[in-house]
Design an enzyme around this catalytic site. Structure first.
Site, mmCIF file in Angstrom:
data_model
loop_
_atom_site.group_PDB
_atom_site.id
_atom_site.type_symbol
_atom_site.label_atom_id
_atom_site.label_comp_id
_atom_site.label_asym_id
_atom_site.label_seq_id
_atom_site.Cartn_x
_atom_site.Cartn_y
_atom_site.Cartn_z
ATOM 1 N N GLU A 115 -9.471 1.365 4.481
ATOM 2 C CA GLU A 115 -9.917 1.087 3.309
ATOM 3 C C GLU A 115 -9.561 -0.448 3.109
ATOM 4 O O GLU A 115 -10.596 -1.355 2.830
ATOM 5 C CB GLU A 115 -9.113 1.541 2.091
ATOM 6 N N HIS A 116 -8.328 -1.011 3.466
ATOM 7 C CA HIS A 116 -8.011 -2.263 3.598
ATOM 8 C C HIS A 116 -7.742 -2.698 5.067
ATOM 9 O O HIS A 116 -7.047 -1.988 5.772
ATOM 10 C CB HIS A 116 -6.848 -2.737 2.831
ATOM 11 N N GLN A 174 0.577 -1.171 -0.170
ATOM 12 C CA GLN A 174 0.016 -0.045 -0.058
ATOM 13 C C GLN A 174 0.985 1.311 0.056
ATOM 14 O O GLN A 174 0.552 2.254 -0.692
ATOM 15 C CB GLN A 174 -0.678 -0.004 1.341
ATOM 16 N N HIS A 217 2.052 3.035 -3.364
ATOM 17 C CA HIS A 217 1.095 3.922 -4.177
ATOM 18 C C HIS A 217 1.491 5.374 -3.962
ATOM 19 O O HIS A 217 1.440 6.152 -5.027
ATOM 20 C CB HIS A 217 -0.302 3.531 -3.481
ATOM 21 N N HIS A 251 -54.795 15.450 -0.061
ATOM 22 C CA HIS A 251 -54.233 14.203 0.462
ATOM 23 C C HIS A 251 -55.337 13.251 0.799
ATOM 24 O O HIS A 251 -55.421 12.123 0.176
ATOM 25 C CB HIS A 251 -52.952 14.065 1.244
ATOM 26 N N ASP A 286 -6.982 -6.635 -4.756
ATOM 27 C CA ASP A 286 -6.692 -5.371 -5.552
ATOM 28 C C ASP A 286 -6.889 -6.041 -6.934
ATOM 29 O O ASP A 286 -7.180 -5.194 -7.858
ATOM 30 C CB ASP A 286 -5.357 -5.139 -5.661
#
Length: 454
Positions: free
Chosen positions: A350-351, A283, A286, A443, A384
């Protein structure tokens, strides 16, 4: 490379855990100002003033909305350094065909195999129409229909991402979306990348446009000459893409406002330090990317950080990965597993990678994660690239309320209500009572006119 001493170490027995972790979260948030010095310089060159990323995005989107394709082409030249024209911004059918023909057959087979994995999973979770009969006559139905046209953002700065096409396009196709428009920056890793183009062909994507950044998002959202408007925009990107998606939300739907990639590893003595290090590095490369290790075993933390130093030295993106670990990494020593789970829950990553004596039981204590990976033999990279769930996941603690992209996000639902005369009579008192309370006499009358005459 004394990486081990440069990564933040947090001991819950002594340190203010929340304050230190909040610093990392703030840096990675789309609300932040995570722009390189080169990016700041480019902003001055293009706009003549030191605009914030949010101001840049607002200006670009406004220009594209008012000037259309001319603005898209202008920003492509100024920001990406590529002069394109109305006749060249779309990748031609011939270019797509040649890219597919030139692709390695083994690569194309890999794409097919992954597509089948994704389709199998996404089709299995797809919402189905339901019908509920009414006791006194009539029925209620919930119906689903796919969106017709979706835009997909594919990054193309530091690397090529055929996986992003797979993880966005295939769920959309599983839902039944008819038209997919891929945008990727006009770079060697973007819309000029042959593997990326071949992947599009293999999946049946016919529209690929050489445009990225905020101008690409705006083109999809507003529609410009040659790029018809979409209903939803999905896919990752840099800070400018994330802010642009936020800006156009409401004009179109979006998947999320995603920040940089992140992983939280929760581990005990059953975990292998070399595996932990490999997942953290995956990770961090990135760049930016956040990698956090949480354990109640100090020896494991020491061994994992030692492994980080060993493994990072042989990576292609070594310098960027090291900086990412220093800026956004952390190792947290907790008192016990329960405290580790509380911290991981708060981070809502996220993970989430769990390797404990009973990973399944630990996972039940941490329900706020985009995707959870269990055991020594389930690296995040499996998700991924190939497992089946999409890798487009909530970041920046938004997993507290958001979910990862799936085929169901490309469906819109509608209710269908059908009462018989007897059915209406049975429910009429409920409607008229509330209508009276709210003072909405029309109504009420729309019901009683039917029930009193029958």
């Amino acid at each position: 490379m004394d990486l081990k001493s440069k990564i933040a170490r947090i001991d819950t027995r002594h340190d203010d855990v929340e304050a230190q972790l909040q610093q990392v979260r703030d840096k990675l948030s789309p609300k932040g100002d995570l722009v390189s010095e080169a990016g700041r310089k480019r902003t001055m060159e293009v706009f003549g003033e030191p605009l914030s990323p949010l101001q840049v995005v607002q200006k670009i989107c406004s220009d594209v909305e008012s000037r259309g394709l001319a603005a898209v082409l202008d920003y492509g030249k100024k920001l990406d350094g590529k002069q394109l024209y109305a006749s060249t911004i779309r990748v031609s059918d011939e270019e797509l065909r040649l890219a597919h023909e030139a692709a390695d057959p083994a690569f194309l087979q890999t794409i097919r195999d992954i597509r089948e994995n994704i389709l199998r999973f996404q089709t299995a979770i797809l919402h189905k129409d339901i019908e509920v009969p009414l006791e006194h006559g009539g029925k209620l139905r919930h119906r689903y229909a796919p969106l017709k046209r979706v835009g997909i953002c594919v990054p193309g700065g530091a690397a090529a991402y055929p996986s992003t096409v797979l993880m966005t396009a295939v769920p959309a196709l599983a839902a039944g979306v008819e038209e997919l428009a891929v945008i990727a920056p006009p770079t060697p890793f973007g819309s000029y990348n042959l593997d990326l183009l071949a992947t599009c062909v293999e999946l049946g994507v016919k529209e690929v446009y050489r445009v990225g950044g905020a101008q690409g998002v705006a083109a999809l959202a507003y529609g410009v000459e040659g790029i018809p408007k979409v209903q939803k925009i999905v896919g990752p990107g840099n800070l400018f893409v994330a802010l642009a998606k936020k800006h156009v939300f409401g004009e179109v739907d979006i998947d999320s406002i995603a920040g940089p990639s992140e992983v939280v590893v929760v581990a005990d003595t059953t975990a292998k330090p070399q595996y932990i290090a490999a997942d953290m590095l995956a990770q961090a490369e990135h760049s930016p990317g956040s990698s956090v290790l949480i354990s109640w075993d100090e020896t494991l933390i020491d061994d994992a950080l030692t492994e980080l130093e060993k493994q990072v030295a042989v990576l292609d993106r070594c310098d960027l990965t090291v900086q990412s670990l220093i800026d956004f990494g952390a190792a947290i020593l907790t008192k016990n597993e329960d405290e580790a789970c509380r911290i991981a829950t708060d981070l809502a990553p996220e993970h989430l990678h769990i390797t404990t004596t009973d990973s399944e039981a630990t996972a039940e204590k941490i329900l706020t994660a985009g995707a959870t990976f269990l055991g020594n033999y389930t690296p995040v990279a499996v998700g991924d690239y190939a497992a089946g769930p999409s890798h487009v996941l909530p970041t920046g603690a938004t997993a507290h309320w958001a979910s990862g992209l799936s085929a169901n996000d490309f469906l819109r639902s509608r209710s269908v209500i059908h009462f018989t005369a007897d059915g209406l009579k049975s429910i009429a008192p409920l409607v008229t009572t509330l209508a009276d309370k709210e003072g909405l006499t029309a109504h009420k009358r729309s019901v009683t006119i039917r029930t009193e005459d029958n």
